[in-house]
Write an enzyme that holds these catalytic residues in place. Sequence first.
Site, PDB file in Angstrom:
ATOM      1  N   LYS A 163       0.869  -1.177   0.000  1.00 23.33           N
ATOM      2  CA  LYS A 163       0.000   0.000   0.000  1.00 23.33           C
ATOM      3  C   LYS A 163       0.907   1.229   0.000  1.00 23.33           C
ATOM      4  O   LYS A 163       1.729   1.407   0.906  1.00 23.33           O
ATOM      5  CB  LYS A 163      -0.896  -0.040   1.242  1.00 23.33           C
ATOM      6  CG  LYS A 163      -1.905   1.091   1.317  1.00 23.33           C
ATOM      7  CD  LYS A 163      -2.996   0.749   2.330  1.00 23.33           C
ATOM      8  CE  LYS A 163      -3.945   1.903   2.555  1.00 23.33           C
ATOM      9  NZ  LYS A 163      -5.136   1.520   3.300  1.00 23.33           N
ATOM     10  N   LEU A 216      -0.841 -10.469   0.737  1.00 20.49           N
ATOM     11  CA  LEU A 216      -1.602 -10.322  -0.499  1.00 20.49           C
ATOM     12  C   LEU A 216      -2.944 -11.047  -0.368  1.00 20.49           C
ATOM     13  O   LEU A 216      -2.983 -12.209   0.042  1.00 20.49           O
ATOM     14  CB  LEU A 216      -0.804 -10.921  -1.661  1.00 20.49           C
ATOM     15  CG  LEU A 216      -1.513 -11.007  -2.993  1.00 20.49           C
ATOM     16  CD1 LEU A 216      -1.759  -9.609  -3.575  1.00 20.49           C
ATOM     17  CD2 LEU A 216      -0.691 -11.838  -3.981  1.00 20.49           C
ATOM     18  N   ALA A 217      -4.013 -10.355  -0.682  1.00 17.48           N
ATOM     19  CA  ALA A 217      -5.325 -11.021  -0.770  1.00 17.48           C
ATOM     20  C   ALA A 217      -5.604 -11.183  -2.263  1.00 17.48           C
ATOM     21  O   ALA A 217      -6.085 -10.268  -2.924  1.00 17.48           O
ATOM     22  CB  ALA A 217      -6.397 -10.184  -0.079  1.00 17.48           C
ATOM     23  N   ASP A 225     -15.355   0.638   9.630  1.00 13.29           N
ATOM     24  CA  ASP A 225     -15.727   0.769   8.217  1.00 13.29           C
ATOM     25  C   ASP A 225     -15.798  -0.617   7.561  1.00 13.29           C
ATOM     26  O   ASP A 225     -15.267  -0.830   6.475  1.00 13.29           O
ATOM     27  CB  ASP A 225     -14.732   1.693   7.492  1.00 13.29           C
ATOM     28  CG  ASP A 225     -15.310   2.243   6.190  1.00 13.29           C
ATOM     29  OD1 ASP A 225     -16.555   2.182   6.000  1.00 13.29           O
ATOM     30  OD2 ASP A 225     -14.532   2.718   5.351  1.00 13.29           O
ATOM     31  N   GLU A 254     -16.153  -3.841   0.364  1.00 13.63           N
ATOM     32  CA  GLU A 254     -14.923  -3.352  -0.291  1.00 13.63           C
ATOM     33  C   GLU A 254     -13.696  -3.585   0.576  1.00 13.63           C
ATOM     34  O   GLU A 254     -12.573  -3.609   0.067  1.00 13.63           O
ATOM     35  CB  GLU A 254     -15.003  -1.843  -0.586  1.00 13.63           C
ATOM     36  CG  GLU A 254     -15.957  -1.450  -1.687  1.00 13.63           C
ATOM     37  CD  GLU A 254     -17.359  -1.177  -1.164  1.00 13.63           C
ATOM     38  OE1 GLU A 254     -17.717  -1.715  -0.077  1.00 13.63           O
ATOM     39  OE2 GLU A 254     -18.094  -0.443  -1.835  1.00 13.63           O
ATOM     40  N   ASP A 300      -7.881  -2.283   5.426  1.00 12.03           N
ATOM     41  CA  ASP A 300      -8.201  -0.859   5.564  1.00 12.03           C
ATOM     42  C   ASP A 300      -8.544  -0.438   7.002  1.00 12.03           C
ATOM     43  O   ASP A 300      -9.704  -0.243   7.356  1.00 12.03           O
ATOM     44  CB  ASP A 300      -9.344  -0.470   4.604  1.00 12.03           C
ATOM     45  CG  ASP A 300      -9.444   1.043   4.475  1.00 12.03           C
ATOM     46  OD1 ASP A 300      -8.635   1.760   5.093  1.00 12.03           O
ATOM     47  OD2 ASP A 300     -10.344   1.509   3.751  1.00 12.03           O
TER      48      ASP A 300
HETATM   49  P1  ATP Z   1     -10.456   3.883   1.350  1.00 14.58           P
HETATM   50  O1  ATP Z   1     -10.479   5.037   0.435  1.00 14.58           O
HETATM   51  O2  ATP Z   1     -11.613   2.931   1.116  1.00 14.58           O
HETATM   52  O3  ATP Z   1     -10.288   4.239   2.799  1.00 14.58           O
HETATM   53  P2  ATP Z   1      -7.709   3.079   1.394  1.00 14.58           P
HETATM   54  O4  ATP Z   1      -6.985   4.223   0.789  1.00 14.58           O
HETATM   55  O5  ATP Z   1      -7.591   2.983   2.872  1.00 14.58           O
HETATM   56  O6  ATP Z   1      -9.203   3.013   0.930  1.00 14.58           O
HETATM   57  P3  ATP Z   1      -7.541   0.240   1.039  1.00 14.58           P
HETATM   58  O7  ATP Z   1      -9.034   0.070   1.202  1.00 14.58           O
HETATM   59  O8  ATP Z   1      -6.685  -0.298   2.103  1.00 14.58           O
HETATM   60  O9  ATP Z   1      -7.170   1.755   0.742  1.00 14.58           O
HETATM   61  O10 ATP Z   1      -7.111  -0.385  -0.344  1.00 14.58           O
HETATM   62  C1  ATP Z   1      -7.718   0.002  -1.552  1.00 14.58           C
HETATM   63  C2  ATP Z   1      -8.038  -1.239  -2.378  1.00 14.58           C
HETATM   64  O11 ATP Z   1      -6.816  -1.938  -2.716  1.00 14.58           O
HETATM   65  C3  ATP Z   1      -8.878  -2.276  -1.650  1.00 14.58           C
HETATM   66  O12 ATP Z   1     -10.238  -2.004  -1.698  1.00 14.58           O
HETATM   67  C4  ATP Z   1      -8.493  -3.549  -2.409  1.00 14.58           C
HETATM   68  O13 ATP Z   1      -9.181  -3.628  -3.620  1.00 14.58           O
HETATM   69  C5  ATP Z   1      -7.018  -3.334  -2.676  1.00 14.58           C
HETATM   70  N1  ATP Z   1      -6.206  -3.922  -1.591  1.00 14.58           N
HETATM   71  C6  ATP Z   1      -5.910  -3.354  -0.402  1.00 14.58           C
HETATM   72  N2  ATP Z   1      -5.162  -4.165   0.363  1.00 14.58           N
HETATM   73  C7  ATP Z   1      -4.965  -5.292  -0.366  1.00 14.58           C
HETATM   74  C8  ATP Z   1      -4.283  -6.532  -0.113  1.00 14.58           C
HETATM   75  N3  ATP Z   1      -3.645  -6.744   1.031  1.00 14.58           N
HETATM   76  N4  ATP Z   1      -4.300  -7.471  -1.078  1.00 14.58           N
HETATM   77  C9  ATP Z   1      -4.981  -7.259  -2.237  1.00 14.58           C
HETATM   78  N5  ATP Z   1      -5.627  -6.115  -2.531  1.00 14.58           N
HETATM   79  C10 ATP Z   1      -5.645  -5.142  -1.617  1.00 14.58           C
END
Ligand code: ATP
Length: 313
Positions: free
Chosen positions: A63, A115-116, A159, A163, A177
Amino acid sequence: PKELGLADDYPKSRAASQVRSKSRARSEVSIDDFDVGDTLGEGSYSTVLQATARKTGKQYAIKVLDKTHLARKNKTFTAKIERLALIRLGRQHPGIVSLYWTFQDAHSLYFVLDLAANGEMQTLISRLGSLSTRCARYYTAQIVDIVEYMHSKGVIHRDLKPENLLLDASYRLKIADFGTAKVLNADVETERFVGTAQYVAPELVVANESSESSDLWALGCVLFQMISGRFAFSGLSEYLTLQKVKQAEYVFPGEFDEDAKDLVQKLLIRDPKQRLGAGEPMSPLDMRSLRSHPFFDSIDWTTLWTDPAPPLE
Ligand code: ATP
């Protein structure tokens, strides 16, 4: 660097300190230690990339948070909360994305995560229209198990929504998240009003209060959505959605498993203390009554994370 991959060999209980020491010694791991692949997703302040550790070949999700963007939007503290929550949660629970390293460079903060591989539950629901009762039961049970663990560690997610419910390579859940989580007894700023209209609990809308029980409300919303394929609460605007949330005003579709219906009805209750699993006399974190709801009769809680996921339908 030599250390890359060492965290994987550490005893689980030492995972948090490992993460801490790794991030302090920032120069030890950097983005150069990974081959970066496709974009997995985008959040409001982040991009999540697939990555392979050059040394071990192990796959991760990284991330990447843009420092300038975070600062401009006054959201730097959300990155701190996410890191703190993930460290607090450690690497013991299979249903929570583990944090392996954090590091930064001039422009970005990096979180190296499990990784998911199978993406978001939201995509699955959209693709299938809705989930079978069997699938919905399995995933609801996994959420219950994750939520109980998070709460026992003093983390309220705030939250929970499809998603943020990710699926690993075996189609088991991994929750992600934690940027809007509340970390209890931590010296960190907490965002006051958070959540997503369709899943936010009435006490947050009405009184700006959240507790463990707000995650139980969201659980009810997610179960409703998995089975029906639509939101429990949805209006033409966010305002109208929140009006319905405040009144706990929702309607079941004609076909809805009776036990699931009973469970949803026991979760989507305005008074947070009355929700199933909340405010039990012995311990507010004890979710035994939730686990023993008839909807979960066929669930074996001891093999929940080792049994194969049911066929997706
Ligand atoms: P939000 O705006 O919803 O708060 P965010 O900036 O905090 O989002 P995340 O929700 O953590 O970001 O990640 C965004 C997207 O990236 C997730 O919805 C998912 O599709 C993908 N993602 C996040 N973490 C992983 C992971 N560990 N493995 C695979 N995909 C991921």
